[in-house]
Design an enzyme around this catalytic site. Structure first.
Site, mmCIF file in Angstrom:
data_model
loop_
_atom_site.group_PDB
_atom_site.id
_atom_site.type_symbol
_atom_site.label_atom_id
_atom_site.label_comp_id
_atom_site.label_asym_id
_atom_site.label_seq_id
_atom_site.Cartn_x
_atom_site.Cartn_y
_atom_site.Cartn_z
ATOM 1 N N ILE A 91 0.847 -1.190 0.000
ATOM 2 C CA ILE A 91 0.000 0.000 0.000
ATOM 3 C C ILE A 91 0.880 1.238 0.000
ATOM 4 C CG2 ILE A 91 -1.852 1.203 1.207
ATOM 5 C CD1 ILE A 91 -2.206 -1.548 2.763
ATOM 6 N N CYS A 92 0.569 2.157 -0.861
ATOM 7 C CA CYS A 92 1.303 3.421 -0.883
ATOM 8 C C CYS A 92 0.468 4.440 -0.124
ATOM 9 C CB CYS A 92 1.520 3.854 -2.332
ATOM 10 S SG CYS A 92 2.309 5.453 -2.499
ATOM 11 N N ALA A 93 0.684 4.502 1.178
ATOM 12 C CA ALA A 93 -0.067 5.452 2.003
ATOM 13 C C ALA A 93 0.908 6.114 2.962
ATOM 14 C CB ALA A 93 -1.166 4.742 2.791
ATOM 15 N N CYS B 397 3.515 6.471 -7.298
ATOM 16 C CA CYS B 397 2.177 5.938 -7.471
ATOM 17 C C CYS B 397 1.655 6.290 -8.834
ATOM 18 C CB CYS B 397 1.253 6.535 -6.425
ATOM 19 S SG CYS B 397 1.544 5.787 -4.869
#
Lengths: 152, 405
Positions: A91-93, B397
């Site tokens: 997850i890119c958070a 992203c």
């Protein structure tokens, strides 16, 4: 495990067992190192009816250091198709990386991810998904993400 | 392993029907450790944390964990009033808990308490008010005699001391410190103060002076003796400072440790970790009402180090790398074969383009995995199993937004 992380995790576990926020359930917590929780987006969203499983790994420096959080990807579970979630479950958070704060907790992370999914208008993978998944380290904590998009 | 220890207190110890009490309990806890404030310190932004917790957090990020305003550890201020509030609440907590317990449990409690060691009988005037206001919850009102017994300040979940051997450890009902049960009464008589130990104030002072002033110590001492008037017997000890360890030589660090009478074993990294953790412990200790002795701190430090070593060893074990791939392949041949077969025997998809690609992936994965295997049997999407620069992966992203940065 240091005394502070053990105690804190015991408290969190007790709290989770007494009652999770809506849409979040504890699946498995055999020790204080790895927990599995399931999350589901309630209400209208592109993920309606889908249930995802999250794996939390806590290091000895928790809560000073962030836990390692990934979506479980195996025969029965899939990672949600979301612009910030890679197909390997990473997850890119920002709150799981540089923006982590020790006042956050397991349930706070779950709620954040839940709202991240809920606010997603369209199901799509990150644009660099293939490249990332090919070279991704085992733990997302070893990857250096750049957080730039706070719309979703 | 019992994951939820009985001595873990939690705001939800109070019944959910009394949200104000749950909130009160939660408000007196540190947001980092979720325990009651221990040596609370006030930050410039107004938030409060345990001294130890915030010092640990600041070693990672120099910002308030709650509001992310910048903070330095020099700007922390003791919050003595809050500490008193917490201590007062801790004294009242078991009473309130007993008062709001459903009658069934309460009667049981009262019975088991009669055989227990009597805690300090702190009777609060306002207890009646407390009970009266929660009428619908507490229907059972104990008789005076029964109440006397029921007000043994202990947490509801604790085991009854009646069943505990005198050598077993119990938590003090007032300051939640752990101690052998035989010491509990004496400890309570002392108002929770630490046992008086022969602490040589001078020795400590000298150590800090030499640490802070270096060689100036010899000059400093006589001036103090002759010049200034007699000071209070034990002046408040000076805070220790964290040094810029990575510009220091191993010798310097060893000297620092020796000055603080700590062990100088281990690598430079271990020594730095030891000194910096001790500084945190030491400074946090100064922010508490009942500071522990140096000896106790050193004991804590040793325990921390032992735990850390164990964690490191476990980490190393987990990260074990396959040195001889040929031998590893031979040793695990059966497993590899069964995995390859299980993939090959998967039902072949017939129509949609999407599934065909995934089948192609499966085949590629099987080819690639002939030499070396990843731990995950899931074949799609294909993985380049030789990971180079594992820790140096930069990920975006959305690469279209890169320019904006």
């Amino acid at each position: 495990m240091s005394a502070i992380s053990t105690k804190r995790l015991q408290k969190e576990l007790a709290e989770i067992r007494k009652g999770c926020p809506a849409g979040i359930t504890l699946l498995e917590a055999d020790d204080l190192a790895v927990w599995f929780l399931s999350i589901e987006v309630l209400g209208e969203s592109v993920y309606k009816g889908e249930v995802f499983s999250l794996r939390f790994k806590f290091g000895p420096r928790y809560p000073i250091e962030s836990p390692e959080v990934v979506f479980v990807v195996d025969n029965t579970h899939q990672a949600p198709i979301h612009p910030h979630v890679y197909s390997n479950g990473h997850i890119c958070a920002s709150i799981l990386g540089s923006e982590w704060s020790p006042v956050l907790s397991t349930s706070a992370v779950c709620i954040t991810l839940q709202s991240m999914l809920a606010s997603c208008p369209k199901k799509e993978r990150p644009t660099d998904n293939d490249r990332y998944v090919r070279t991704a380290p085992l733990s997302p904590k070893d990857a250096r993400f750049q957080y730039h998009d706070d719309t979703v | 392993m019992d994951l939820t220890d009985s001595d873990i207190t939690d705001p939800t110890d109070f019944p959910a029907s009394l949200p104000s009490l749950v909130a009160l309990d939660a408000a007196l806890r540190c947001a980092v450790c979720k325990d009651f404030f221990k040596g609370p310190v006030l930050l410039t932004c107004g938030h409060t944390f345990c001294s130890f917790c915030i010092r640990e957090a600041l070693s990672e990020h120099k910002e308030c964990p709650s509001c992310r305003k910048p903070v330095s550890d020099q700007s922390l201020h003791r919050n003595t009033t809050l500490e008193e509030v917490v201590l007062a609440f801790l004294r009242a907590r078991p009473e309130i808990l007993t008062a709001v317990k459903p009658p069934e449990l309460k009667r049981k409690r009262a019975r088991s308490d009669s055989s227990a060691v009597a805690g300090p009988s702190v009777h609060r005037q306002d207890e009646d008010v407390e009970e009266a206001s929660d009428d619908e919850v507490v229907e059972y009102s104990p008789s005076e005699g029964e109440r006397q017994r029921s007000i043994s300040p202990r947490k509801s979940k604790e085991s009854t001391p009646g069943s505990a051997a005198p050598t077993s450890f119990v938590s003090c009902p007032i300051c939640i410190e752990y101690m052998p049960m035989i010491e509990l009464n004496e400890h309570l008589d002392r108002n929770c103060a630490a046992p008086r130990k022969k602490f040589k104030a001078d020795e400590g002072k000298l150590a800090w002076q030499s640490l802070l002033n270096g060689k100036g110590k010899a000059k400093e001492k006589p001036r103090l003796k002759n010049g200034t008037k007699k000071r209070s017997p034990s002046p408040p000890p000076t805070r220790m400072v964290k040094h810029n360890y990575h510009i220091m030589s191993e010798k310097d660090i060893r000297a620092l440790l020796t000055d603080a009478s700590l062990s100088t074993d281990g690598s430079k990294k271990a020594m730095v970790a030891r000194h910096s953790h001790f500084v945190t412990l030491f400074n946090a200790n100064l922010d508490t009402m009942r500071p522990k002795s140096r000896k106790e701190l050193i004991k804590e430090l040793e325990a921390w180090e032992a735990g850390k070593e164990m964690d490191d060893r476990q980490k190393k074990k987990r990260k074990e790398k396959v040195e001889d791939t040929k031998q590893y392949e031979a040793a695990n041949q059966d497993q590899f074969k069964s995995m390859i077969n299980s993939i090959k025997s998967r039902p072949k998809p017939s129509s949609s383009a999407l599934t065909t690609t995934s089948a192609k992936f499966a085949l590629t994965a099987t080819d690639e995995t002939k030499g070396f295997f990843d731990s995950s049997p899931a074949p799609s999407p294909p993985k380049n199993l030789k990971r180079d620069g594992e820790n140096e992966v930069i990920v975006l992203c959305d690469s279209s937004d890169v320019e904006a940065l």
